[in-house]
Design a protein around this motif. Structure first.
Motif, mmCIF file in Angstrom:
data_model
loop_
_atom_site.group_PDB
_atom_site.id
_atom_site.type_symbol
_atom_site.label_atom_id
_atom_site.label_comp_id
_atom_site.label_asym_id
_atom_site.label_seq_id
_atom_site.Cartn_x
_atom_site.Cartn_y
_atom_site.Cartn_z
ATOM 1 N N PHE A 205 -56.044 -40.357 -25.177
ATOM 2 C CA PHE A 205 -55.493 -40.812 -23.905
ATOM 3 C C PHE A 205 -55.733 -39.721 -22.864
ATOM 4 C CE2 PHE A 205 -52.048 -40.628 -20.801
ATOM 5 C CZ PHE A 205 -52.117 -41.895 -20.254
ATOM 6 N N ALA A 206 -55.974 -40.135 -21.608
ATOM 7 C CA ALA A 206 -56.191 -39.167 -20.534
ATOM 8 C C ALA A 206 -55.694 -39.735 -19.217
ATOM 9 C CB ALA A 206 -57.670 -38.803 -20.417
ATOM 10 N N ALA A 207 -55.266 -38.847 -18.323
ATOM 11 C CA ALA A 207 -54.859 -39.223 -16.976
ATOM 12 C C ALA A 207 -55.222 -38.082 -16.035
ATOM 13 C CB ALA A 207 -53.354 -39.507 -16.912
ATOM 14 N N ALA A 208 -55.586 -38.430 -14.785
ATOM 15 C CA ALA A 208 -55.975 -37.384 -13.824
ATOM 16 C C ALA A 208 -55.794 -37.878 -12.396
ATOM 17 C CB ALA A 208 -57.419 -36.950 -14.057
ATOM 18 N N TYR A 209 -55.746 -36.911 -11.475
ATOM 19 C CA TYR A 209 -55.589 -37.188 -10.048
ATOM 20 C C TYR A 209 -56.535 -36.279 -9.272
ATOM 21 C CZ TYR A 209 -53.466 -37.364 -5.378
ATOM 22 O OH TYR A 209 -53.256 -37.503 -4.031
ATOM 23 N N LEU A 210 -57.133 -36.841 -8.215
ATOM 24 C CA LEU A 210 -58.025 -36.081 -7.337
ATOM 25 C C LEU A 210 -57.699 -36.424 -5.897
ATOM 26 C CD1 LEU A 210 -60.614 -34.423 -6.584
ATOM 27 C CD2 LEU A 210 -61.903 -36.558 -6.891
ATOM 28 N N GLN A 211 -57.563 -35.400 -5.043
ATOM 29 C CA GLN A 211 -57.384 -35.612 -3.608
ATOM 30 C C GLN A 211 -58.336 -34.708 -2.846
ATOM 31 O OE1 GLN A 211 -53.401 -35.862 -2.026
ATOM 32 N NE2 GLN A 211 -54.005 -34.943 -0.067
ATOM 33 N N ILE A 212 -59.065 -35.309 -1.889
ATOM 34 C CA ILE A 212 -59.983 -34.560 -1.024
ATOM 35 C C ILE A 212 -59.558 -34.804 0.417
ATOM 36 C CG2 ILE A 212 -62.370 -34.250 -0.287
ATOM 37 C CD1 ILE A 212 -63.243 -35.375 -3.011
ATOM 38 N N ASN A 213 -59.332 -33.749 1.148
ATOM 39 C CA ASN A 213 -58.907 -33.851 2.540
ATOM 40 C C ASN A 213 -60.048 -33.492 3.482
ATOM 41 O OD1 ASN A 213 -56.421 -34.368 1.496
ATOM 42 N ND2 ASN A 213 -55.398 -32.567 2.339
ATOM 43 N N GLY A 214 -60.347 -34.385 4.433
ATOM 44 C CA GLY A 214 -61.264 -34.046 5.519
ATOM 45 C C GLY A 214 -62.697 -33.872 5.117
ATOM 46 N N SER A 215 -63.277 -34.840 4.364
ATOM 47 C CA SER A 215 -64.674 -34.720 3.950
ATOM 48 C C SER A 215 -65.641 -35.382 4.932
ATOM 49 C CB SER A 215 -64.865 -35.351 2.565
ATOM 50 O OG SER A 215 -64.586 -36.736 2.599
ATOM 51 N N ALA A 216 -65.151 -36.111 5.930
ATOM 52 C CA ALA A 216 -66.027 -36.839 6.855
ATOM 53 C C ALA A 216 -66.981 -35.888 7.572
ATOM 54 C CB ALA A 216 -65.195 -37.601 7.877
ATOM 55 N N GLY A 217 -68.275 -36.254 7.576
ATOM 56 C CA GLY A 217 -69.272 -35.486 8.312
ATOM 57 C C GLY A 217 -69.731 -34.212 7.641
ATOM 58 N N THR A 218 -69.338 -33.951 6.393
ATOM 59 C CA THR A 218 -69.731 -32.713 5.740
ATOM 60 C C THR A 218 -71.169 -32.784 5.242
ATOM 61 O OG1 THR A 218 -68.937 -33.447 3.575
ATOM 62 C CG2 THR A 218 -67.364 -32.299 4.989
ATOM 63 N N THR A 219 -71.824 -31.627 5.169
ATOM 64 C CA THR A 219 -73.191 -31.506 4.675
ATOM 65 C C THR A 219 -73.288 -30.277 3.790
ATOM 66 O OG1 THR A 219 -73.985 -30.098 6.482
ATOM 67 C CG2 THR A 219 -74.024 -32.476 6.853
ATOM 68 N N SER A 220 -74.491 -30.013 3.274
ATOM 69 C CA SER A 220 -74.685 -28.842 2.417
ATOM 70 C C SER A 220 -74.451 -27.540 3.168
ATOM 71 C CB SER A 220 -76.094 -28.844 1.825
ATOM 72 O OG SER A 220 -77.058 -28.867 2.856
ATOM 73 N N SER A 221 -74.546 -27.565 4.497
ATOM 74 C CA SER A 221 -74.294 -26.358 5.290
ATOM 75 C C SER A 221 -72.811 -26.165 5.577
ATOM 76 C CB SER A 221 -75.063 -26.420 6.616
ATOM 77 O OG SER A 221 -74.638 -27.525 7.393
ATOM 78 N N SER A 222 -71.981 -27.174 5.229
ATOM 79 C CA SER A 222 -70.545 -27.035 5.431
ATOM 80 C C SER A 222 -69.992 -26.012 4.444
ATOM 81 C CB SER A 222 -69.850 -28.383 5.236
ATOM 82 O OG SER A 222 -70.363 -29.368 6.106
ATOM 83 N N SER A 223 -68.930 -25.318 4.867
ATOM 84 C CA SER A 223 -68.386 -24.259 4.021
ATOM 85 C C SER A 223 -67.364 -24.746 3.019
ATOM 86 C CB SER A 223 -67.717 -23.195 4.911
ATOM 87 O OG SER A 223 -66.678 -23.782 5.694
ATOM 88 N N GLY A 224 -66.978 -26.023 3.096
ATOM 89 C CA GLY A 224 -65.843 -26.495 2.338
ATOM 90 C C GLY A 224 -66.118 -26.987 0.939
ATOM 91 N N ALA A 225 -65.158 -27.797 0.420
ATOM 92 C CA ALA A 225 -65.159 -28.202 -0.978
ATOM 93 C C ALA A 225 -66.206 -29.248 -1.305
ATOM 94 C CB ALA A 225 -63.769 -28.719 -1.352
#
Length: 384
Positions: A205-225
């Motif tokens: 059995f497994a359970a998980a959660y993922l939240q990403i904030n503010g990914s709109a418009g990101t590219t490989s040059s973005s510094s974020g997650a």
């Protein structure tokens, strides 16, 4: 002067050498190439059948380096550098990153768990995916849920991650991570994830959660997650448009008996303030229900199937209907020549309903001109 027998001296020297050299670096990889037929693909204003050479239809083609050094007291230093590429043309995957699949370093203890830093997977991928048809030991890339909306096929890998994974405590493993934005806008393009898995005999059995904030418009040059262009360059057909907030939750279980394995998975994904499906800062949510099964006919030949029903709601689109529904049925047969090399055949059928929606099976080469699409693939994999 005390004399030591030659054999004993050599044995002692060898033992000392081994005990002081508990470090290793391993080169590994998977090569997956195939030929795919799609019955209906819309391109350039026309629709028709498509035959294409593929890379990574089941297992993403890759090579990597994995290392460990014994630091004593049950503690190890570890690292992984893993590259993804297209075997048909040699091009880099993951938006042209050198080590786009994984790149991290950390400390590991069997008793206390593992802490790693770098580019890594979230816990939907670590814990839930292995119990679904999207597992790397099953259909993987070809069997993803529509647009990989729940990230089970890691279309969105995370950068700037600090991650903790526990040891195995009587079948229980758990963990959590945080991915930094690396920006003065601390809350933009960051991510969180947590999860747990449990195994008792043939039951998992497994359970998980993922939240990403503010990914709109990101590219490989973005510094974020997150880089939302990555799934496009990788050919995974992931949910590429980004959103102000993405929340995904999933649970899965399976049970093995003899040569058979059966499983069920449920995932829920929400995208707030997104521009997908003709929206302007609208919202979308998906509920995915999957049944899967595998059976080993012989030690060399296995067959499998999965069926995923996806119920979605699109809020505020003037172009598309508000309640699209997808159903995708997947079949697979794998014949192993050895532990390293196998050949496979797959067939996928997708049907979608809802105003202006068309079918689009992952890796199919493009969306269908109708609400139905069929894909068939034969291929070969080898590992090293």
């Amino acid at each position: 002067m005390k004399k030591i027998p030659l054999a004993a001296a050599i044995s002692t020297a060898l033992f000392a050498s081994v005990s002081q050299a508990q470090s290793s670096v391993t080169l590994y990889g998977i090569l997956d190439a195939g030929i795919m037929y799609t019955n209906n693909v819309s391109k350039g204003g026309s629709s028709g059948a498509l035959v294409q050479a593929t890379s990574g239809n089941i297992s993403g083609t890759r090579f990597g380096l994995r290392g460990a050094e014994d630091l004593g007291g049950g503690l190890k230093a570890i690292f992984v550098l893993e590259n993804g590429f297209n075997i048909q043309n040699g091009k880099l995957g993951q938006d042209n990153r050198l080590f786009g699949r994984q790149a991290y370093v950390g400390l590991s203890s069997a008793q206390f768990g593992t802490v790693t830093l770098g580019r890594q997977y979230d816990f939907m991928t670590d814990f839930v995916t292995p119990l679904t048809g999207v597992a790397g030991t099953f259909g993987d890339t070809g069997f993803i849920h529509p647009f990989d909306n729940d990230n089970l096929d890691h279309s969105e890998r995370l950068s700037n991650v600090v991650k903790y994974t526990s040891g195995n405590y009587a079948g229980l493993v758990f963990g959590g991570l945080y991915a930094f934005s690396n920006s003065t806008e601390f809350a933009i393009n960051r991510a969180y994830s947590a999860g747990a898995s449990y195994q008792y005999g043939p039951f998992r059995f497994a359970a998980a959660y993922l939240q990403i904030n503010g990914s709109a418009g990101t590219t490989s040059s973005s510094s974020g997650a997150v880089d939302i262009n990555e799934s496009s360059s990788n050919g995974t057909g992931g949910f590429q448009v980004g959103s102000d907030v993405q929340r995904t939750f999933g649970v899965a279980l399976n049970y093995a008996f003899g040569p058979a394995l059966v499983g069920f998975a449920y995932t829920h994904s929400q995208f707030q303030n997104t521009n997908s499906f003709g929206l302007t800062n609208g919202s979308v949510h998906f509920d995915n229900y999957e049944l899967n099964a595998k059976y080993a006919l012989t030690p060399a030949l296995s067959v499998g199937a999965s069926d995923t029903y996806t119920d979605a709601h699109v809020n505020g689109s003037t172009t598309y209907g508000s309640d699209p529904k997808w159903n995708q049925i997947n079949l697979q047969a794998v014949y192993s020549f050895s532990k390293r090399t196998d050949v496979y055949a797959e067939a996928m059928y997708q049907h979608v309903t809802g105003k202006n929606y068309v079918a689009f099976i992952n890796t199919a080469g493009g969306a269908s001109g109708t609400g139905n699409q069929v894909v068939g693939t034969v291929g070969m994999r080898t590992r090293f």
